[in-house]
Design an enzyme around this catalytic site. Sequence first.
Site, mmCIF file in Angstrom:
data_model
loop_
_atom_site.group_PDB
_atom_site.id
_atom_site.type_symbol
_atom_site.label_atom_id
_atom_site.label_comp_id
_atom_site.label_asym_id
_atom_site.label_seq_id
_atom_site.Cartn_x
_atom_site.Cartn_y
_atom_site.Cartn_z
ATOM 1 N N LYS A 38 -0.087 -1.621 -0.485
ATOM 2 C CA LYS A 38 1.327 -1.977 -0.450
ATOM 3 C C LYS A 38 1.534 -3.195 -1.333
ATOM 4 C CE LYS A 38 5.074 -3.443 2.556
ATOM 5 N NZ LYS A 38 5.564 -3.601 3.923
ATOM 6 N N LYS B 102 2.548 2.304 -1.907
ATOM 7 C CA LYS B 102 3.951 1.925 -1.837
ATOM 8 C C LYS B 102 4.224 0.700 -2.689
ATOM 9 C CE LYS B 102 6.950 -0.062 1.598
ATOM 10 N NZ LYS B 102 6.990 -0.703 2.861
#
Length: 320
Positions: A193, A246
Amino acid sequence: MSTFPQTRLRRLRRTGALRDLVRETRLDRRDLVMPFFVGPDTRANEGLPALGRYSVADLPREVEAVAAAGIPGVILFGIPDAKDEEGSGAWDADGVIQQALRELRERFPELLLLTDVCLCEYTSHGHCGVVDEHGVLNDESLELIARTAVSHADAGADAVCPSDMMDGRVAAIRSALDDGGHESLPIVSYAAKYASAFYGPFREAAESAPSFGDRRGYQMDPGNVREALRECELDVAEGADVLMVKPALPNLDVIRAVRDRFDLPVAAYNVSGEYAMVKAAAARGWLDERQAALESLTAIRRAGADLIVTYWARELAPSL
Ligand code: PBG
């Protein structure tokens, strides 16, 4: 070697039927997960309809539409009515997410209920863990994050998705879940992330922007891909069941690298900013939203994602 004029690649592009026949990557609504924000009240988000929030009472009607469209799962984000230093609303047995889970579990026994496990929506300072004057404390946050995951499992979640980026959280969650009798509950780890500007609309919607500093001390630097693989390697060792990358579109190479290196299912989060950019451009008549959405999701699948979390899930499902 075949060459022009014998070889003409345009032959297979001549009609829609031919293009369909030879398409390498297809979108399927069964691979999509729809995010939902649950809060103390229902509040529309005019510009970004999918980022509106629903009260526990109103949520089931929305979820019903998503389930009816054939989307297999939702991921829930909570906005509590009160925040504190520790983010205690995150693991409150009567918190918004826990209430929503009990409600949805009862009404939709088949629907997959995923939950985002993080403290940022619940802390008064908006960081993903507890803080002191030096910053976000890693090890002190783990117990609270694990407690949150267990409370989601107790309330009926099908999978928990830690997004805090503390080191060791997957192991902490795995052992807390196992101790709590949830050894069969999978962990979908937001393994890679990145600290990203593309979370802007989400933070607005979830009221989770940090009140000081930023998240670069725990989320990943966008310049790194080898480090993403190290994150994944650690999460696999700690017991992650699915690896998530992400944001998705700025990191298609990362999705590909994770896909090539690991045999776990790979998830990608087509985040709020990726959705908002297209919405905003479409509102000005600069591009076709549907085509841009389909192209985005196809690219994410082609890069190697098995499943995609996307705010377009509901809208696109009927045609996929
Ligand atoms: C919580 C969390 C965030 C997103 C998912 N989980 C925000 C953040 O890290 O600041 C972003 C999702 C999106 O932008 O759609 N930590």
